[in-house]
Design a protein around this motif. Sequence first.
Motif, PDB file in Angstrom:
ATOM      1  N   ARG A  69      73.921  15.949  48.173  1.00 44.06           N
ATOM      2  CA  ARG A  69      72.766  16.429  47.411  1.00 44.06           C
ATOM      3  C   ARG A  69      72.576  15.553  46.191  1.00 44.06           C
ATOM      4  NH1 ARG A  69      71.428  21.707  48.563  1.00 44.06           N
ATOM      5  NH2 ARG A  69      72.902  22.700  49.983  1.00 44.06           N
ATOM      6  N   TYR A  70      71.281  15.294  45.905  1.00 40.19           N
ATOM      7  CA  TYR A  70      70.954  14.708  44.605  1.00 40.19           C
ATOM      8  C   TYR A  70      70.240  15.791  43.826  1.00 40.19           C
ATOM      9  CZ  TYR A  70      71.768  10.310  47.065  1.00 40.19           C
ATOM     10  OH  TYR A  70      72.306   9.291  47.784  1.00 40.19           O
ATOM     11  N   GLY A  71      70.920  16.434  42.961  1.00 42.68           N
ATOM     12  CA  GLY A  71      70.331  17.596  42.294  1.00 42.68           C
ATOM     13  C   GLY A  71      70.012  18.630  43.342  1.00 42.68           C
ATOM     14  N   LYS A  72      68.727  18.983  43.400  1.00 44.63           N
ATOM     15  CA  LYS A  72      68.349  19.990  44.395  1.00 44.63           C
ATOM     16  C   LYS A  72      68.015  19.360  45.746  1.00 44.63           C
ATOM     17  CE  LYS A  72      65.928  21.781  41.108  1.00 44.63           C
ATOM     18  NZ  LYS A  72      64.688  22.197  40.492  1.00 44.63           N
ATOM     19  N   HIS A  73      67.819  18.063  45.693  1.00 47.51           N
ATOM     20  CA  HIS A  73      67.371  17.393  46.910  1.00 47.51           C
ATOM     21  C   HIS A  73      68.532  17.212  47.892  1.00 47.51           C
ATOM     22  CE1 HIS A  73      64.903  14.676  49.288  1.00 47.51           C
ATOM     23  NE2 HIS A  73      65.962  13.874  49.350  1.00 47.51           N
ATOM     24  N   LEU A  74      68.306  17.673  49.091  1.00 45.41           N
ATOM     25  CA  LEU A  74      69.332  17.569  50.126  1.00 45.41           C
ATOM     26  C   LEU A  74      69.076  16.295  50.916  1.00 45.41           C
ATOM     27  CD1 LEU A  74      71.671  19.106  51.514  1.00 45.41           C
ATOM     28  CD2 LEU A  74      69.970  20.184  52.968  1.00 45.41           C
ATOM     29  N   ALA A  84      64.351   6.981  60.115  1.00 46.47           N
ATOM     30  CA  ALA A  84      63.243   6.503  59.291  1.00 46.47           C
ATOM     31  C   ALA A  84      63.732   6.239  57.864  1.00 46.47           C
ATOM     32  CB  ALA A  84      62.135   7.542  59.276  1.00 46.47           C
ATOM     33  N   ASN A  85      62.877   5.639  57.088  1.00 42.34           N
ATOM     34  CA  ASN A  85      63.226   5.451  55.688  1.00 42.34           C
ATOM     35  C   ASN A  85      63.349   6.799  55.009  1.00 42.34           C
ATOM     36  OD1 ASN A  85      63.377   2.617  54.717  1.00 42.34           O
ATOM     37  ND2 ASN A  85      61.541   2.524  55.966  1.00 42.34           N
ATOM     38  N   GLY A  86      64.386   6.938  54.229  1.00 42.17           N
ATOM     39  CA  GLY A  86      64.597   8.194  53.519  1.00 42.17           C
ATOM     40  C   GLY A  86      65.264   9.244  54.375  1.00 42.17           C
ATOM     41  N   ALA A  87      65.706   8.887  55.563  1.00 48.55           N
ATOM     42  CA  ALA A  87      66.329   9.875  56.444  1.00 48.55           C
ATOM     43  C   ALA A  87      67.719  10.249  55.946  1.00 48.55           C
ATOM     44  CB  ALA A  87      66.405   9.338  57.862  1.00 48.55           C
ATOM     45  N   GLY A  88      68.275   9.434  55.082  1.00 49.32           N
ATOM     46  CA  GLY A  88      69.594   9.756  54.555  1.00 49.32           C
ATOM     47  C   GLY A  88      70.683   8.846  55.081  1.00 49.32           C
ATOM     48  N   LYS A  89      70.277   7.733  55.666  1.00 54.18           N
ATOM     49  CA  LYS A  89      71.268   6.833  56.255  1.00 54.18           C
ATOM     50  C   LYS A  89      72.141   6.203  55.173  1.00 54.18           C
ATOM     51  CE  LYS A  89      68.039   4.202  57.964  1.00 54.18           C
ATOM     52  NZ  LYS A  89      66.823   4.786  57.368  1.00 54.18           N
ATOM     53  N   SER A  90      71.467   5.653  54.195  1.00 56.01           N
ATOM     54  CA  SER A  90      72.243   5.004  53.131  1.00 56.01           C
ATOM     55  C   SER A  90      73.115   6.006  52.411  1.00 56.01           C
ATOM     56  CB  SER A  90      71.309   4.356  52.115  1.00 56.01           C
ATOM     57  OG  SER A  90      70.511   3.404  52.760  1.00 56.01           O
ATOM     58  N   SER A  91      72.567   7.193  52.179  1.00 53.95           N
ATOM     59  CA  SER A  91      73.339   8.203  51.477  1.00 53.95           C
ATOM     60  C   SER A  91      74.596   8.552  52.260  1.00 53.95           C
ATOM     61  CB  SER A  91      72.493   9.456  51.254  1.00 53.95           C
ATOM     62  OG  SER A  91      71.336   9.115  50.549  1.00 53.95           O
ATOM     63  N   THR A  92      74.471   8.603  53.566  1.00 55.34           N
ATOM     64  CA  THR A  92      75.643   8.887  54.383  1.00 55.34           C
ATOM     65  C   THR A  92      76.711   7.822  54.165  1.00 55.34           C
ATOM     66  OG1 THR A  92      74.171   9.849  56.019  1.00 55.34           O
ATOM     67  CG2 THR A  92      76.418   9.354  56.736  1.00 55.34           C
ATOM     68  N   PRO A  95      76.513  -2.636  50.974  1.00 57.47           N
ATOM     69  CA  PRO A  95      75.424  -1.711  50.662  1.00 57.47           C
ATOM     70  C   PRO A  95      74.053  -2.362  50.781  1.00 57.47           C
ATOM     71  CG  PRO A  95      76.329  -2.576  48.644  1.00 57.47           C
ATOM     72  CD  PRO A  95      77.110  -3.212  49.766  1.00 57.47           C
ATOM     73  N   GLU A  96      73.043  -1.535  50.694  1.00 60.30           N
ATOM     74  CA  GLU A  96      71.687  -2.041  50.496  1.00 60.30           C
ATOM     75  C   GLU A  96      71.713  -2.817  49.197  1.00 60.30           C
ATOM     76  OE1 GLU A  96      68.227   1.075  51.740  1.00 60.30           O
ATOM     77  OE2 GLU A  96      69.721   1.783  50.339  1.00 60.30           O
ATOM     78  N   GLY A  97      71.012  -3.907  49.115  1.00 63.10           N
ATOM     79  CA  GLY A  97      71.057  -4.652  47.864  1.00 63.10           C
ATOM     80  C   GLY A  97      72.350  -5.435  47.730  1.00 63.10           C
ATOM     81  N   GLU A 154      70.685   0.506  60.738  1.00 71.09           N
ATOM     82  CA  GLU A 154      69.766  -0.587  61.050  1.00 71.09           C
ATOM     83  C   GLU A 154      68.339  -0.104  61.258  1.00 71.09           C
ATOM     84  OE1 GLU A 154      68.749  -3.466  61.194  1.00 71.09           O
ATOM     85  OE2 GLU A 154      70.534  -4.545  60.561  1.00 71.09           O
ATOM     86  N   GLN A 155      67.428  -0.962  60.918  1.00 67.39           N
ATOM     87  CA  GLN A 155      66.031  -0.738  61.276  1.00 67.39           C
ATOM     88  C   GLN A 155      65.677  -1.605  62.477  1.00 67.39           C
ATOM     89  OE1 GLN A 155      64.702   1.583  60.021  1.00 67.39           O
ATOM     90  NE2 GLN A 155      64.770   1.659  57.767  1.00 67.39           N
ATOM     91  N   ASN A 156      66.413  -2.669  62.605  1.00 68.34           N
ATOM     92  CA  ASN A 156      66.178  -3.556  63.729  1.00 68.34           C
ATOM     93  C   ASN A 156      66.821  -2.928  64.965  1.00 68.34           C
ATOM     94  OD1 ASN A 156      65.852  -5.679  65.508  1.00 68.34           O
ATOM     95  ND2 ASN A 156      66.169  -7.213  63.896  1.00 68.34           N
ATOM     96  N   ASN A 164      60.246   7.040  48.288  1.00 69.36           N
ATOM     97  CA  ASN A 164      61.249   6.375  49.119  1.00 69.36           C
ATOM     98  C   ASN A 164      60.839   4.922  49.325  1.00 69.36           C
ATOM     99  OD1 ASN A 164      59.354   6.329  51.117  1.00 69.36           O
ATOM    100  ND2 ASN A 164      60.160   8.149  52.158  1.00 69.36           N
ATOM    101  N   TYR A 165      61.671   4.242  50.058  1.00 72.28           N
ATOM    102  CA  TYR A 165      61.534   2.795  50.146  1.00 72.28           C
ATOM    103  C   TYR A 165      60.144   2.367  50.617  1.00 72.28           C
ATOM    104  CZ  TYR A 165      62.882  -1.972  51.403  1.00 72.28           C
ATOM    105  OH  TYR A 165      62.963  -3.330  51.511  1.00 72.28           O
ATOM    106  N   ILE A 166      59.695   2.960  51.712  1.00 70.80           N
ATOM    107  CA  ILE A 166      58.403   2.490  52.223  1.00 70.80           C
ATOM    108  C   ILE A 166      57.284   2.841  51.263  1.00 70.80           C
ATOM    109  CG2 ILE A 166      58.139   4.544  53.684  1.00 70.80           C
ATOM    110  CD1 ILE A 166      56.521   2.363  55.506  1.00 70.80           C
TER     111      ILE A 166
END
Lengths: 236, 304, 287, 394, 242
Positions: free
Chosen positions: A10-15, A35-43, A82-84, A191-193, E141-143
């Motif tokens: 969780r980021y604050g209230k955001h799951l 998709a973007n924002g699906a939580g992959k990086s967070s995982t 990581p990303e970046g 991956e996105q590819n 988000n990113y996009i």
Amino acid sequence: MLELKNLTVRYGKHLAVDDVSLNVGQSEIVVVLGANGAGKSSTLKAVAGMVPASAGEVRMGGATLTGVAAHKLTAAGLALVPEGRGVVGQMTVEENLRLGATPTRARPAEEDTLAQVFEIFPKLAERRTQLVRTMSGGEQQMVAVGRAMMSKPDFLLLDEPSLGLAPIVVGDLFRALARVRETGVGLLIVEQNVKISLRHADRGYLLEAGRIIGSGTADELMTDNAVQNSFLGGAA
Amino acid sequence: MKTSYAFILAAVALVILAAAPLFIPEYWTGVLLGMTGYVTLATAWALFSGPTRYVSLATVAFFGVGAYTVAVLNETLPYPLVLLCAAGIGAVMALVVGLSTLRLAGVYFVIFTFGLAELVRQTVSWWEVNVTYTMGRYVFLPFEGRHIYWQLLALATVTLLISWAIGRSRIGLAMKAIGDDETVAAHAGVDVTRLKLMLFVISATLITLVGAIQAPRWTYIEPSIVFNPTVSFMTLIMALLGGAMRLWGPLVGAVPLFLLFEWLSVSFPDHFSIILGLLFILIVFVMPNGVLAKFDELRKGGRT
Amino acid sequence: MLEHVVNGLVLGGTYALVAMGLTIQYGIARIMNLSFGDTIIAACFATYLLFTAFQIGPILALLILVPTGYALSLVIYRIIMKPLVDRAPDEGALEVDSILVTFGLLFVIQGILLTVFGGGYTSYSFLNTPVDVLGTKVAANRLLALALSLIIGAALVVVLFRTRWGMVLRAVALAPQSAPLFGIDTDRAARTAFAMGGALAATGGVVLSMFQTFTATGGVVFTMKALIVVILGGKGSVPGAIVAGLLLGLVETFVAAYVDPGLTLAAVYTVFLLLLLVRPNGLFGKA
Amino acid sequence: ATAALLVTAGATASFAQDDDTVTIGYAVSKSGPNAGGSDMTVTPNYELWVEEVNAAGGLTLPDGSQKMIEVIAYDDRSSAEEVVRAVERLATQDEVDFILPPWGTGFNLAVAPLMARHGYPHLAGAAVTDKAPDFVQRWDSSFWFMGGSADYVDALTEILVAEREAGTINNNIAMVSVADGFGIDLVKAARPAFTEAGFEISYDKSFPPETSDFATILSEASSADANTFVAFSYPPHTFALTKQAQVADFNPPVFYLGVGAAFPVYPGIAGGSVEGIMSLGGIDPDNTLNAAYRARHEDVIGRAPDYWGSVLVYASLQMLGESIQRVGLDRAAVAEELSTGTFSTVLGEETRLEDNQLRAINWVGQWQNGQFVAVSPTGGDGMAAAQLPKPDWD
Amino acid sequence: MSVTLQLNNLHKRFGGLVAVKDVSFTLSPGEVVGLLGPNGSGKTTVMNMISGALPCDGGRVTVGAKDITRMKPHRVAKHGVARTFQLVRPLPTLTVGENVMLSLAFGHKRYWGRQARDLAEEKLAFVGLEGRGDEEVSNLNYIDQKRMEMARALASEPEILLLDEWLAGLNPSELKIGIDLVRHLQGQGMTVLLVEHIMEAVRALCSRCIVMRTGEVIADGPSEEVLSQPAVIKAYLGDDHA
Ligand SMILES: Nc1ncnc2c1ncn2[C@@H]1O[C@H](COP(=O)(O)OP(=O)(O)OP(=O)(O)O)[C@@H](O)[C@H]1O
Ligand SMILES: Nc1ncnc2c1ncn2[C@@H]1O[C@H](COP(=O)(O)OP(=O)(O)OP(=O)(O)O)[C@@H](O)[C@H]1O
Ligand SMILES: [Mg+2]
Ligand SMILES: [Mg+2]
């Protein structure tokens, strides 16, 4: 075996990550698609200790890793790209790579691993003394992967490694990752590819809005309808 | 609607503040004077340093030059003209400094500006000692505390108005953008150099005027008095404490801090430093983003 | 001429000695320590006290005060800095916080010194004996400062650039967010660096007290001089601090000798400002 | 914070009106760059005097009654704005009966208009200025106790001329000065004085107050072929100059330093080797009044006073006390009395001001046998003779 | 509506490294051209020189009849050239809408006030961020950040758009949205120089490709033709894409 059990972030209230369970075996390549924002990086970040998990557990080889500080995880054999990228821009390529061998487990094989990295990424050998900051985006990505390999991880976590790489390098990179896998390392790749990652992966998971909505072997996913529709744009 | 209320409120406050010296003891006028001086300094400082995050320690360079201009010219020119000269000198100096510091960023800029203030002080000293053969000048202007206070109050009002106007204008937006990422701002069409320079000059001119207006209060002026680096630090700390990115931030930082200093030095003249230091550390821990941010936080917290 | 070079180097050695600790604290631990000079002053007073009240000479005092400086700095880091480091969302925030909090710390140290020692000038005489260096008579205590700064500086450079530990410290300095990925314990590195800075401040204080007159409120002067040297050298760069320190010492001496002693500081600041304009990240700094 | 401020303000105001006490307020630099000066010359004497007066039952009034002294002391933190505000506070908020001045020429001038406006006699104890006569015109209840730079310089010149005639020194003088009001005032007086006396000033430089290293300055000064070295310096410079001169073995026949050389700690700082060094001030060791004062100072404050300003500051306080005894607490009357009266102080039984200025000052002193003795005004009462050339450093 | 972008013998050195060597090409009005090449071949450097972020060591850049070589970025922007960045660079203390308004306020029309707000909303709607103008950038988000960056670039009303890997990091379905957006711009006659490693996007959008290698242009022509050249395959595409 690297296991995630009911991991929640969780980021604050955001799951961001909701009750995710998955596992990676030794010498296995597992991709996480979403998709973007699906939580992959967070995982990945939660696994690598870069963000705290609010619930759930991460286990590696039977030992619980939840709550362990990031640097200790690296020392225990869990490396994250990581990303970046997470490279030290103001140090040289070689210094970045050698720094990657900071954990004690990586020290003895430092020279061998370095040679191996240079073999996989010849460009890095050419640019040993260049400051990473001044390299192109793709070149920096190579440094990041190389650096992670230097820590002799049991498990390697990669967050969109192909981002910004020229097609030829993407091919090379995945072939290189396949070779890394042959050394006994388990790889968890976001991956996105989708095409190329599934081509090299053994298994994969689908993540949507923080939850796992599907999983299977690479071949199954390749032909799966859901994957076809949401990740491959319905194309062939 | 909301703005006009705020304006009326501010105008009323201003009238009360202006009338105050007629009713309160001289000492309290002195307190108001000092406070108004720092409110002006902090607001003027934040005009440039707030949005751009170029933390300047050159405050006292301009402040001191303002005071010195008055010290040098007060016997030869009528007072309003002296102020005008001070403003002009401050502006020109800011222009030169601004032009030369554009390449510096972060802590390099901070220390550069500190070095600059010291250089100005050293140069003025040397000039006075070796060229004019006077160290220490006298300002015998017939001003009492309240006269100086009224001038400062007017300047503070002007400064806040400028800050308000800039905050609403495209310049304000551009300054924030510059603070975030100069490259992006430039590619969006912002003439980064010119804008930074302009704001720096405005800010520095106002600061110079504070020094000029306050000078008559000390009668005697020499570099170690008017180029006291404490002024730069106080200004910075006050603005940061209140929140340098907001219109009222510097004011909200300067007023309580000034009163705190005053109260401590009156009540604990022998342990001023220790208590002040401890309070300071406490403040940083309790209010990480400045006083106004803390208010916002409390307000939001209250609502949910 | 040669005489001025010697005097300049000796003077610069003091600057370098004082600046090294700060550059490490700022560069690696990311703490912009405004109370650095006051730490030095505290060490000056401690040395003075040991010398006058307990007959413990400054050299011996080094053995006591340097570890004390290290330990106290560790404690300060733990109690005051660590929470700030942990909560800072980014580097800028930490910088602001550390400026504010060390500004407070400065007053605390100053206040304690004022209470204990009063506001007066303090000075004593130790090792104020001439040593002949290339025909110039130099005070032994100042020579000691130069020697110490060169030795410590060289040792630091070797450690930072020749050892893995040093590489780790530099990595933390350059990319604190990424360092954990390399298996680096950033907290430990920062803590160590801050404490090393404290130990160096103590070293500087002990040595300076032998020839410098100090007052409880005089720390700011050292902080600012050290900052000038640090920034001119490039933040976090030990070789930078040494070169910049020596350079400024030489500038001061040559200007005093050939131009006008009244312009020494003006010249120092001019050189500082000009060099920064040419090299916006300091002599050894990287963008 | 405002509320709290008002409370304290109220509290102090109430005891100020207490009829059994006399309230005396002052603002001095307890912190900041001026703390060193205040802490040596001003604050201890204020404390000593109050302690003594109160120990004797308080200030005596004309009717023979006594009132204890209450003190309100502020820290001006070495800031001009603070000192002005603190004095405003003392005058208009605390409404104290008398205000003692801060340390330093600049700060005395900063508060002078206020003191005058509010009718407080201003006993400027620690301010050296040639403009004192002008200031007396401007603020007629201001009193200046430390003389002007010309006085000190002329006294030194007189000694130098005598030594040149005696063949002790040559015609050249090397002179350095700190670049602030004090140093520059003195050096400005010294240039014409020395030149008129036929001296050649072969080295004449000012240095910034922050200077701490004097190796180069002394090496240049020593190559100026001068037998006389004069430094109008502040304590840190005085100490550093001494140490550096010892290291460089720079030992001119006349070695004259500024503030700090008359501090009791000076011999310790100089490694004991101070014989022959000259500076401003000096005492007559045989003056019993002064000796008693010094003893009391050590007793009460825990350390000796300096050999220059302290005694002048203390004398100014004695004069204040005596004036009150004669004319009461009326400030205008006290000012008038200070201006015209004759007082018994540590300086002598008949101390008086001339045109509101103290003139009976020891201008030059010299370290002789562990004492900083006055050698000027030459031939004056209790003056020793200057012993030159200065002997070698030990 | 659009104008011609012309590069003549552009040159850039970094110390000993020649990053861009004698690069010349022309973009005709309304063209969408892919600028390809291995990592580090100098693509971003070329973009930086066009947009004024880096001074050229040699050569000339013209937009229409205007020589914009060595112009500062803000002036280049006013001459109708806008760009996005390889790594997204949102302005975090500004809201989403303000990010866009910045370009509107400092473009050649200098919109401000109500008009600027409305136009910002319009641009945001165009990229698919309608109604999100008041949000904090960190909520995106990113996009969405990429979209916002596009809106910011479009807000300066450019005639030439430089997109540096704007589509990178999008998953295949998002990629489709991105490609459609660029196509839409193409339909409006915008000239686009597109640096991209995602070949699907290049094939879908670009009729013409320019390929660089170690700072030099090694191929320039219709996409089909260029992408099948052996040199290009060897240097850039690899066998996977052959
Ligand atoms: N530090 C943070 N604070 C608050 N919210 C965050 C933070 N990091 C990520 N999020 C939010 O958590 C969600 C998941 O983010 P995450 O970065 O894990 O997604 P992702 O699947 O990796 O996406 P992408 O493909 O864009 O990298 C997003 O909605 C994001 O906005
Ligand atoms: N500021 C700099 N200093 C030194 N070298 C630089 C600098 N910027 C770029 N380079 C070098 O110039 C070359 C070209 O870089 P550029 O960023 O233009 O590549 P690119 O084609 O955009 O690559 P990518 O596809 O990986 O983004 C690279 O080798 C890079 O290392
Ligand atoms: Mg991600
Ligand atoms: Mg690129």
